[in-house]
Scaffold this active site. Structure first.
Site, mmCIF file in Angstrom:
data_model
loop_
_atom_site.group_PDB
_atom_site.id
_atom_site.type_symbol
_atom_site.label_atom_id
_atom_site.label_comp_id
_atom_site.label_asym_id
_atom_site.label_seq_id
_atom_site.Cartn_x
_atom_site.Cartn_y
_atom_site.Cartn_z
ATOM 1 N N VAL A 199 0.778 -1.330 -0.119
ATOM 2 C CA VAL A 199 0.284 0.108 0.036
ATOM 3 C C VAL A 199 0.743 1.132 0.117
ATOM 4 O O VAL A 199 1.920 1.839 1.289
ATOM 5 C CB VAL A 199 -0.636 0.526 1.064
ATOM 6 C CG1 VAL A 199 -2.121 1.655 1.303
ATOM 7 C CG2 VAL A 199 -1.383 -1.033 0.829
ATOM 8 N N ALA A 200 0.830 2.169 -1.276
ATOM 9 C CA ALA A 200 1.653 3.388 -1.217
ATOM 10 C C ALA A 200 0.946 4.449 -0.692
ATOM 11 O O ALA A 200 -0.210 4.689 -1.692
ATOM 12 C CB ALA A 200 2.736 3.337 -2.675
ATOM 13 N N GLY A 224 -7.851 3.744 -2.094
ATOM 14 C CA GLY A 224 -7.155 2.739 -1.528
ATOM 15 C C GLY A 224 -8.060 2.713 -0.373
ATOM 16 O O GLY A 224 -7.328 1.945 0.776
ATOM 17 N N LYS A 225 -9.719 2.604 -0.160
ATOM 18 C CA LYS A 225 -9.737 2.362 1.298
ATOM 19 C C LYS A 225 -10.217 0.784 1.951
ATOM 20 O O LYS A 225 -9.733 0.202 2.839
ATOM 21 C CB LYS A 225 -11.171 2.980 1.503
ATOM 22 C CG LYS A 225 -11.643 3.954 1.590
ATOM 23 C CD LYS A 225 -12.108 5.352 2.169
ATOM 24 C CE LYS A 225 -13.330 4.475 0.720
ATOM 25 N NZ LYS A 225 -13.048 5.372 -0.834
ATOM 26 N N LEU A 230 -8.697 -0.876 0.113
ATOM 27 C CA LEU A 230 -7.136 -1.986 0.351
ATOM 28 C C LEU A 230 -6.131 -2.052 1.936
ATOM 29 O O LEU A 230 -5.517 -2.728 2.058
ATOM 30 C CB LEU A 230 -6.102 -1.887 -0.624
ATOM 31 C CG LEU A 230 -5.042 -1.585 -1.202
ATOM 32 C CD1 LEU A 230 -4.711 -3.360 -1.580
ATOM 33 C CD2 LEU A 230 -4.340 -0.758 -1.879
ATOM 34 N N GLU A 286 -11.131 24.568 -29.442
ATOM 35 C CA GLU A 286 -11.691 23.409 -30.226
ATOM 36 C C GLU A 286 -13.009 22.583 -28.997
ATOM 37 O O GLU A 286 -12.766 23.237 -28.176
ATOM 38 C CB GLU A 286 -10.332 22.037 -29.396
ATOM 39 C CG GLU A 286 -8.680 22.919 -30.338
ATOM 40 C CD GLU A 286 -7.481 21.967 -30.099
ATOM 41 O OE1 GLU A 286 -7.228 23.034 -30.052
ATOM 42 O OE2 GLU A 286 -7.733 20.916 -29.803
ATOM 43 N N HIS A 300 -6.318 29.504 -25.233
ATOM 44 C CA HIS A 300 -5.918 29.479 -23.845
ATOM 45 C C HIS A 300 -4.410 29.356 -23.935
ATOM 46 O O HIS A 300 -3.833 28.914 -22.872
ATOM 47 C CB HIS A 300 -6.636 27.898 -24.062
ATOM 48 C CG HIS A 300 -7.988 28.193 -24.032
ATOM 49 N ND1 HIS A 300 -9.193 29.044 -22.843
ATOM 50 C CD2 HIS A 300 -9.390 26.890 -24.132
ATOM 51 C CE1 HIS A 300 -10.160 28.792 -22.869
ATOM 52 N NE2 HIS A 300 -10.544 28.055 -24.463
#
Length: 651
Positions: free
Chosen positions: A161-162, A204-205, A207, A425, A445
């Site tokens: 977990v990172a 990631g809750k 995880l 665009e 833009h």
């Protein structure tokens, strides 16, 4: 076949004439039995029959003859006539018996519909409860939580977990208590009852909860909040009780309730119409189980939600959920760590430190799930091109695919449309996260972003149609991840957003409807500056909520006119600033648009070549990944979402 194999009485059907000529007239009939008012069974004198017909099967006791009749009355009449014809006196006439018989096969078949209905109900009840691992209809009140064995199923550790270092520090307390409870209990400390993991989707809750179970080496119960609520009254509380009963048997353990807002919403806004509310009953039972009289077991409850603001206050208080852990989208350093985790399985020869850093810079606002999807998409693009390994260009194309959508090769623009798109665009103006989706942008833009100090400079722009209703794709390089914006920064961003319409006015005889999203964005930003952020001298430091559900405005008509006037003043100031800049840079706008028409894709190096180096100090974290150069010439392949690359980055 089984019925015929069972030994029993054998019979043969005969006619009335055969009955009379063969048996009745010869005095061989002992008795007649009318069965079910449709058939007559003939009982013969066995001894007499054996003498007259020694080879007849009637000599055997298991055999009999029978004949069918139309009605009992007609049979009795014909029998009387036959006996009168033979002159048989009344006292010696053949006795006739009446009997109703039902075969065992008919009896079974009569119960077939009932048995079919009972069997169907039984089968459906087993099928409905099979997902919960219960059998029978009585298992509907059992918990559907899935138990993961810590020795075989939960393999995730904190090293997997990172990007959420602060959250891991918070939750390590649960791990320490579950592994060494005596270390805390000797000082009088009690185990925290639970923690709420809240944050945007994909951060990631779930995880993190699995990693907690993996580190603590304890059983892990996983259940969704919606699985407590059924159409039957009382099922939700019953499942909560069953879940905690199982957890206590397996203590110490962890219960993870995902999407707890399905049952944990505030009770103040619910049950307006009265009557029973299954969700409220389920929530009350959950509150009792978490902090009732029976709270000495080492059972930790982790819950995940995207909407912590709607949860009931009783659920959030200490003693139930002692920790409120917020998991935000990762910062640039966090994204780099997440990329390193997912890049372990990718076959690539790129320098991992540079690759992860550049990808982290290219993906502001990405969550952990977005990053995993991006890395997987890069591998898919490389596989479609029959590449031996995944290189930088594949990752860049994957990011374009995730942000801008799939390239639409079937949408072919005419030269006139391409020219309009190049100047104005179908894109969105830059979002605070740096991502751009399908709305409005143009060469104006890009020039505004390049020459306004606090605006985000362009990283890549394309006029290749992508996504739903998008006539191109653009990506900006954010000037760091900012959480506080000053008045000057907001004015520059509004001026940049208005660059599309101003460029249209300067280069075309008429304007189009393409800037509607720009106007919406600018109006919202200016309204927030006036009503929420106290950036208007006339309105002052007041906060007005713009909740559309409220029927009444929180301010008077006179204040509303002042707000409108201040909003228009800010937008006009940004418009004039943009128009002054683009009038001075009209030549550069034309150069950018024509270059975009010819190449269809422009990168940062093209902007530097055409407009020169940006006259402001750049973000140092981004400069080392974009100005040092990196080779990215892709091999051509017929991928469905191939993106023509920008000019090769100089080595």
């Amino acid at each position: 076949m089984l019925y015929r194999m069972i030994p029993g009485d054998q019979s043969r059907e005969i006619t009335w004439q055969e009955f009379r000529n063969t048996f009745f007239d010869k005095g061989l009939v002992e008795k007649l039995t009318v069965v079910n008012r449709s058939r007559v069974k003939v009982n013969l004198h066995r001894d007499a029959t054996a003498q007259v017909y020694p080879d007849s099967p009637a000599a055997n006791g298991n055999f009999y003859y029978y004949f069918s009749i139309g009605s009992v009355e007609a049979f009795e009449r014909r029998l009387d006539d036959a006996q009168k014809e033979l002159g048989i006196p009344s006292s010696e006439r053949i006795p006739v018996a009446y009997r109703d018989e039902i075969s065992w096969t008919g009896t079974v078949l009569s119960f077939a519909p009932t048995l079919l209905v009972i069997g169907s109900i039984f089968w459906l009840s087993r099928r409905a409860s099979s997902g919960a691992g219960q059998s029978g209809i009585f298992g509907i009140g059992k918990s559907r939580a899935k138990l993961f064995n810590h020795e075989t199923d939960v393999k995730i550790k904190f090293k997997d977990v990172a990007g959420m270092d602060e959250a891991k520090v918070e939750i390590m307390e649960f791990v320490s208590f579950l592994k060494q409870p005596e270390r805390f209990q000797k000082l009088g400390a009690k185990i925290p009852r639970g923690a709420i993991l809240s944050g945007p989707p994909g951060t990631g809750k779930t995880l993190l909860a699995k990693a907690t179970a993996g580190e603590a080496q304890v059983p892990f119960f996983s259940v969704s909040g919606s699985e407590f609520v059924e159409m039957f009254v009382g099922v939700g509380p019953s499942r909560v009780r069953d879940l905690f009963a199982k957890a206590r048997k397996n203590a110490p353990c962890i219960i993870f309730v995902d999407e707890i807002d399905a049952i944990g919403k505030s009770r103040a806004r619910a049950n307006i119409g009265g009557g029973n509310d299954e969700r409220e009953s389920t929530l009350n039972q959950l509150l009792t189980e978490m902090d009732g009289f029976n709270t000495t077991e080492q059972v930790v409850v982790l819950a995940g939600t995207n909407r912590a603001d709607v949860l009931d206050k009783a659920l959030m208080r200490p003693g139930r959920f002692d920790r409120h852990i917020t998991i935000d989208r990762p910062t640039m350093d966090g994204r780099k760590q997440i990329f390193l985790v997912h890049l372990r399985k990718i076959v690539t020869s790129e320098d991992m430190d540079y690759l992860s850093g550049r990808l982290a810079a290219l993906t502001p606002g990405f969550s952990g799930a977005d990053i995993a999807n991006c890395v997987n998409e890069a591998a898919l693009i490389a596989a479609r091109g029959n590449a031996d390994q995944v290189i930088m260009i594949h990752f860049e194309q994957a990011i374009e695919r995730v942000i801008g959508g799939l390239e639409k090769k079937s949408l072919v623009l005419s030269p006139e449309e391409k020219r309009t798109v190049a100047y104005h665009e179908e894109f969105s103006s830059p979002s605070p996260s740096g991502q751009v989706t399908a709305k409005q942008i143009q060469a104006g833009h890009a020039v505004c972003g390049w020459f306004l100090k606090y605006a985000d400079p362009l990283l890549k722009v394309s006029i290749i149609p992508r996504g739903q209703g998008a006539l191109g794709y653009a990506q900006y390089l954010p000037q760091g991840e900012q959480y506080l914006l000053s008045l000057a920064q907001l004015m520059d961003r509004m001026a940049m957003t208005l660059g599309g319409r101003v460029s249209e006015e300067l280069h075309f005889d008429t304007v189009t409807s393409g800037a509607s999203d720009d106007f919406n964005k600018v109006t919202r930003m200016a309204s927030a500056m006036v009503t929420k952020w106290g950036m208007s001298k006339d309105i002052g430091t007041l906060y007005y909520d713009d909740d559309e559900q409220k029927l009444q405005k929180p301010f008077s008509e006179e204040t509303a006119r002042k707000i409108d006037s201040e909003v228009r003043k800010l937008i006009d100031e940004a418009y004039n600033k943009c128009k002054t800049l683009l009038t001075e840079r009209k030549t550069e706008i034309g150069l950018i648009a024509e270059e975009l028409l010819s190449k269809e894709v422009l990168g940062r190096e093209d902007m530097v070549r055409i407009l020169g180096k940006r006259p402001f100090e750049e973000n140092k974290d981004f400069e080392k990944f974009f100005d040092r150069g990196h080779t990215s010439a892709p091999p051509p392949f017929p991928g469905e979402d191939q993106v023509p690359p920008a000019s090769p980055t100089p080595p």
